[in-house]
Write an enzyme that holds these catalytic residues in place. Structure first.
Site, PDB file in Angstrom:
ATOM      1  CE  LYS A  55      -3.973   2.301   0.746  1.00 16.90           C
ATOM      2  NZ  LYS A  55      -4.870   1.936   1.870  1.00 16.90           N
ATOM      3  CB  SER A  57       0.694   8.168   0.079  1.00 10.85           C
ATOM      4  OG  SER A  57       0.451   8.224   1.303  1.00 10.85           O
ATOM      5  CB  THR A 106      -2.230  11.783  -0.729  1.00 13.20           C
ATOM      6  OG1 THR A 106      -1.737  10.415  -1.497  1.00 13.20           O
ATOM      7  CG2 THR A 106      -3.208  12.574  -1.848  1.00 13.20           C
ATOM      8  CB  ALA A 107      -2.731  13.895   4.265  1.00 13.84           C
ATOM      9  CG  HIS A 145      -5.758   6.138   8.583  1.00 13.78           C
ATOM     10  ND1 HIS A 145      -6.028   5.907   7.252  1.00 13.78           N
ATOM     11  CD2 HIS A 145      -4.418   5.994   8.456  1.00 13.78           C
ATOM     12  CE1 HIS A 145      -4.766   5.503   6.535  1.00 13.78           C
ATOM     13  NE2 HIS A 145      -3.802   5.667   7.475  1.00 13.78           N
TER      14      HIS A 145
END
Length: 258
Positions: A55, A57, A106-107, A145
């Protein structure tokens, strides 16, 4: 058996999507060495080239595209699922320092895109951000999250929904996270795993209660309501397959990251 290392987050969207694979609820011949890591740890892992499948971003992908391929299945992408910038209730000063879940997330990319006046980003574990803001360590923080669902229980208020800002600008869903696989993995194996992951997500949708114990073994928030909200927001048709709109959204985000 096809032996591969798999790194995912312990968050409900990943454990829900991968449950049928990891716990052999559907037939396959992969032998997976699974590790659960915070999203920034996952990003750093692919930057080092360590896991076979991971996983990530979406914003980190341009830095690893020479070594990893994006899978069509497994993405966290959609509308109304953006990261939340919060501050202490009643604060009115300038936002100069912001707690972020990681510089490669990405945040973080969206924070700097929409709030360029921020002077200092303080990377920290996503589950520690709300407390850091509440206690005054930073002026604000970006919640991802489970944190985005429970911040109103604390002395925090919303400054901006970064996902809404993205959607207003692009008119596209927001790409948050993706699953990638090493380019050196044989194409046949990649295609097979991609199909298996899509099947695993479909199985999870069809059998939503089977994965709950597994999800709770790893989740930060154990309330069923929070877990349900989390899964509903981050696991959807784009998780089965990006489709044309999903791919267009990814291309748009990655344009801004190059």
């Amino acid at each position: 058996m096809k032996k591969l290392s798999l790194h995912i987050s312990p968050c409900p969207n990943d454990t829900f999507a991968f449950d049928a694979i990891i716990n052999n609820r559907i037939a396959h011949d992969f032998e997976l060495q699974v590790e659960y890591k915070d999203i920034e740890e996952l990003n750093l892992g692919v930057l080092e080239g360590s896991p076979d499948i991971s996983k990530i971003s979406y914003s980190v992908y341009p830095k690893i595209a020479d070594r990893y391929i994006l899978l069509d299945s497994g993405s966290a992408l959609g509308r109304g699922n953006g990261q939340l910038l919060v501050r202490r209730k009643g604060d009115s000063g300038e936002i100069k320092t912001v707690a972020s879940p990681g510089v490669h997330t990405t945040a973080n990319a969206l924070l700097l895109r929409y709030f360029p006046q921020v002077e200092r980003v303080v990377p920290m574990l996503f589950s520690e951000i709300a407390q850091a803001v509440e206690s005054g360590v930073t002026d604000a923080g970006v919640l991802i999250h489970e944190g985005r669902f429970v911040y109103q229980r604390r002395n925090l208020e919303l400054v901006a929904d970064l996902g809404k800002l993205w959607e207003a600008e692009s008119n596209l869903p927001l790409p948050l996270g993706a699953i990638v696989i090493k380019r050196e993995v044989a194409e046949q194996i990649r295609v097979e795993f991609e199909r298996l992951l899509a099947d695993s997500v479909r199985f999870a949708f069809d059998n939503p209660t089977l994965s709950r114990q597994f999800i709770k073994q790893h989740a930060q928030e154990l309330e069923d309501e929070v877990i349900n909200q989390h899964i509903a927001l981050f696991v959807n048709q784009y998780t089965v397959s990006l489709g044309d709109e999903g791919r267009k959204a990814v291309e748009k985000l990655l344009e801004t990251e190059n």
